[in-house]
Design an enzyme around this catalytic site. Structure first.
Site, mmCIF file in Angstrom:
data_model
loop_
_atom_site.group_PDB
_atom_site.id
_atom_site.type_symbol
_atom_site.label_atom_id
_atom_site.label_comp_id
_atom_site.label_asym_id
_atom_site.label_seq_id
_atom_site.Cartn_x
_atom_site.Cartn_y
_atom_site.Cartn_z
ATOM 1 C CB CYS A 149 -0.931 -0.014 1.210
ATOM 2 S SG CYS A 149 -1.919 -1.523 1.298
ATOM 3 C CG HIS A 202 -1.342 4.517 5.605
ATOM 4 N ND1 HIS A 202 -1.438 4.276 4.244
ATOM 5 C CD2 HIS A 202 -1.428 3.286 6.198
ATOM 6 C CE1 HIS A 202 -1.566 2.981 4.021
ATOM 7 N NE2 HIS A 202 -1.570 2.361 5.201
ATOM 8 C CD GLU A 261 -0.574 7.817 9.455
ATOM 9 O OE1 GLU A 261 -0.278 8.591 8.515
ATOM 10 O OE2 GLU A 261 -1.625 7.122 9.461
ATOM 11 C CE LYS A 281 -5.259 4.319 2.883
ATOM 12 N NZ LYS A 281 -4.369 5.490 3.016
ATOM 13 C CG HIS A 325 -6.211 0.802 2.204
ATOM 14 N ND1 HIS A 325 -5.373 1.412 1.300
ATOM 15 C CD2 HIS A 325 -5.388 0.156 3.090
ATOM 16 C CE1 HIS A 325 -4.113 1.150 1.608
ATOM 17 N NE2 HIS A 325 -4.107 0.393 2.695
ATOM 18 C CG PHE A 374 0.197 -6.010 4.430
ATOM 19 C CD1 PHE A 374 -0.246 -5.163 5.432
ATOM 20 C CD2 PHE A 374 -0.669 -7.005 3.987
ATOM 21 C CE1 PHE A 374 -1.513 -5.294 5.991
ATOM 22 C CE2 PHE A 374 -1.938 -7.153 4.527
ATOM 23 C CZ PHE A 374 -2.358 -6.302 5.531
#
Length: 783
Positions: free
Chosen positions: A534, A674, A685, A705, A710, A769
């Site tokens: 991502c 994010h 985050e 998002k 996402h 990831f």
């Protein structure tokens, strides 16, 4: 004050001077004890070592990082010492403990200073390798209600000088004394042979003003003491207590020969953040220039102190005298070398009532057009359509694009909704054959890229006007052609290998998005794809910009694309337990930072930017939308799917991005986060962001998002476009579904309703990831 402070807890054992040449007298502290003196050679070595320790003070460039008199935490001390060493400090100060000294000297070649109020404790520390001693760091005693009189300080000094006559000695003048008494004590200490006077100046943990005014207010007492004492004594004065990279240079201008910084570093509890803080301090003091770096520009600050003096409230103690003396003349301090761009001003919108000048000094702007990267076009395929302006209008309206999935039967899945694109049209952008046989991942990227070129004035035949050998494509994907892959596997199981499409392999590859575009457009410059889950899009922006900055390309088409809303994609993320299961109310399912969040929502689409060197854009008279300032990428090296809870990788990535962009943390006032709406990720985050940005009051943060879901590898592309649109319009889209905000989120998240906000520098975060972290920074373009 209890006399126990001055009484040795035990008679020290006889210590032989076999490890440290500074240890000339190392026996019992009793005055009648005879000791042997070193010979001529030893005295010469002592003199040379002491001169080396004090050299940076005499050159007015000393930076001492202080661990703390009562800090015996080996891990924290090790981190402080490492930060001092790697960050560019000249000295490090730790508690007077031989084992800690051995630890410190094993980690750094910097002179190690030990602090104590027990002279009898110093010899063992010197034996272990310390090169300097200090009577000071009284904070832990103040907390207990204990204070030090001038007579007690002088007594400690005389005893230390008797025990260690040849060791570099620093003594702190307590801030609890009035300023005239501090000056008098400093003069007496100089007569006793002290090498360095250290100021405290008092504390102001909660300054009444924000930004640079608050930093100056916090440092004013110690600056006042340094100013006055440095004019009363001839030995070096070290300014300590409440300093930052903004006020440290002021201390040197005020007359100090060095600065000492403690809690601003040792309380960070994060080695990367510690190193960054020390580096910021070192650069503010121009230490890199003293070692052969670039000459730095200077700026004056004195009106802030005048304002503080006029607005300060009367006090019952002696410390108000500090401000009266410190204001005699203005301060000149040096800006930090990495700050290479001045705060950009918007050139196509009306300015809002916001000014950066009150919070940060203007950095030096990169002047070479070849070294500046600008955004000249943006293209999108999203759940809100294929038009950038329409997409952002939907975001500003706080509209959710999350709906039940109808592309396939999702009734048996625990998650049955997503940010699914409907009614996608590629006519006029993708030829008939490729449109029929291509994966949506490729179709989305082609449409987004060609729309970005149209936006850049390079649509159709106009593209032939540029040098195609110096134009490349860098569009990535996290999962590639998942539909083609799924169909191919199904064909294999149902009808055998002969029924697998001959386009199966090329259309499945994540590299095909860039290749497909390059072939279609005839672009022969750097062309490849990056797949970092991502974080993919930001990785592509960062790499594309570097190709331009290295002179390998004049223009790059960069971004990300994704189309994974199908059974195998949905099922895979369900198996990871990553998705929200709020099937009864899909539009409120994506709720970043909300206490009731239960996972992310899948989305899809493509976001593409046309990035050019400023020189190339100006030559072809391109419409410049914004400027790409810089970016960074790194890896958590921690877990396949979970982020580090301490945010170490993210914190480091943000700091590296700011350094690459040439901006200070104080200049950033907008973050497109994010923020996926996962339980662990959202707070990890935020924790990282708070470590980098000390003052959160000026920063607004939002989550795209929350409305589009996402979009995996395309997320950074869609969010970069949202970031640029926020810069060019002066409006921030809301983070919707903010019902019950996490208490630790100490930011304005633009909850549920758009806000007007003049952006100085905006950053966009993307993490994936595998621990892939990426951050890119944008600003309005200023010629």
């Amino acid at each position: 004050m209890s006399s126990a402070i001055f009484t040795p807890v035990s008679t020290p054992k006889f210590l032989k001077p076999n490890q440290n040449p500074l240890l000339q007298i190392v026996s019992s502290p009793f005055p009648k004890q005879k000791v042997s003196c070193a010979g001529t050679t030893t005295r010469a070595l002592l003199s040379t070592t002491k001169e080396t320790v004090l050299r940076d003070f005499h050159q007015k460039r000393a930076l001492k990082i202080i661990s703390g008199l009562q800090n015996f935490d080996r891990d924290n001390v090790a981190s402080v010492v490492t930060a001092a060493d790697k960050g560019g400090a000249t000295h490090v100060d730790i508690a007077c403990d031989p084992e800690l000294v051995k630890l410190a000297t094993s980690l750094t070649a910097l002179p190690v200073c030990v602090s104590s109020v027990d002279p009898a404790a110093f010899p063992a520390a010197i034996e272990a390798g310390a090169l300097m001693v200090e009577i000071g760091n009284y904070d832990s005693f103040y907390e207990k209600g204990l204070t030090f009189s001038p007579e007690q300080i002088l007594s400690l000094t005389k005893e230390t000088r008797r025990i260690l006559p040849s060791v570099a000695l620093s003594v702190t003048v307590p801030h609890t004394l009035s300023l005239p008494d501090q000056i008098k004590l400093a003069e007496q200490l100089e007569q006793e042979g002290v090498d360095i006077i250290q100021t405290e100046g008092g504390k102001c943990s909660n300054p009444s003003k924000a930004g640079i005014l608050g930093l100056i207010e916090k440092a004013s007492p110690t600056l006042a003491a340094a100013y006055s004492i440095s004019r009363a004594v001839r030995i070096p004065v070290m300014c300590s207590s409440g300093l930052s990279s903004v006020t440290a240079p002021m201390a040197i201008t005020a007359g100090a020969s060095g600065v000492g910084v403690g809690s601003a570093v040792n309380k960070l509890n994060d080695l990367v953040a510690m190193i960054a803080e020390v580096r910021s301090l070192a650069e503010s003091l121009n230490l890199s220039a003293a070692k052969g770096g670039n000459t730095l520009q200077s700026c004056l600050i004195f009106s802030c102190l005048i304002i503080m003096k006029r607005e300060s409230k009367p006090s019952t103690d002696h410390r108000p005298q500090h401000r009266h003396i410190i204001l005699i003349e203005p301060y000149s301090y040096h800006a930090s070398p990495p700050l290479r761009r001045s705060p950009p001003l918007r050139n196509n919108t009306k300015r809002l009532p916001f000014s950066i000048s009150a919070t940060v000094a203007a950095p030096k702007r990169e002047s070479d057009p070849k070294k500046r990267v600008v955004i000249t076009g943006m293209g999108i395929v999203s759940v809100f359509g294929n038009d950038v302006d329409a997409y952002y209008e939907k975001l500003l309206a706080g509209e959710s694009g999350i709906t039940p999935i109808d592309r396939f039967d999702a009734s048996k899945f625990p998650t049955r909704f997503a940010g699914q694109i409907r009614g996608f049209e590629s006519e006029g952008y993708v030829d008939g054959k490729n449109d029929r046989r291509s994966d949506d991942c490729l179709r989305y990227s082609v449409v987004a890229a060609k729309k970005a070129l149209e936006d850049a004035g390079l649509g159709g035949d106009s593209l032939d006007k540029i040098n195609k050998h110096r134009a490349g494509v860098l569009v990535g994907s996290a999962m590639g052609g998942v539909t083609i892959f799924s169909d191919g596997v199904q064909a294999l199981f149902d009808r055998g290998y002969r029924k697998i499409s001959p386009f199966f392999v090329p259309y499945v590859m994540t590299s095909m998005a860039s290749a497909f575009l390059a072939i279609d457009l005839g672009l022969m410059g750097p062309t490849y794809s990056i797949s970092t889950a991502c974080a993919t899009s930001n990785y592509c922006f960062y790499a594309a910009a570097n190709h331009i900055l290295r002179g390998q390309a004049d223009m790059m088409i960069a971004g990300g694309t994704e189309a994974a809303i199908l059974p195998i994609g949905l099922g895979g993320f369900v198996a990871c337990r990553a998705l929200s299961q709020r099937n009864d109310d899909p539009k409120t399912a994506s709720r970043p930072w909300d206490q009731d969040r239960d996972g992310f929502v899948m989305g899809e689409g493509a976001g593409v930017l046309v990035m050019e060197s400023l020189e190339h854009a100006m030559k072809r008279d391109a419409p410049i939308i914004a400027e790409y300032l810089g970016g960074a990428v790194n890896c958590d090296a921690y877990h396949m799917t979970d982020p580090r809870a301490d945010g170490l990788g993210v914190c480091s990535c943000i700091q590296s991005a700011l350094q690459d962009a040439g901006v200070s943390p104080e200049e950033v006032n907008y973050i497109n986060a994010h923020a996926t709406s996962t339980v662990i990720g959202d707070l990890a985050e935020v924790n990282a962001i708070k470590k980098v940005f000390k003052n959160t009051s000026e920063i607004k943060i939002n989550a795209t998002k929350s409305m589009i879901g996402h979009c995996l590898g395309a997320a950074g592309g869609l969010e970069a476009i949202a970031t640029v649109k926020a810069i060019t319009t002066g409006w921030l889209h809301p983070t919707i579904n903010q019902f019950n905000l996490e208490p630790s989120v100490e930011f304005d998240t633009v909850a549920n309703k758009k806000k007007q906000h003049e952006i100085n520098v905006g950053i966009s975060n993307s993490f994936g990831f595998g621990g892939h972290n990426s951050v890119v920074a944008f600003s309005a373009f200023e010629p």
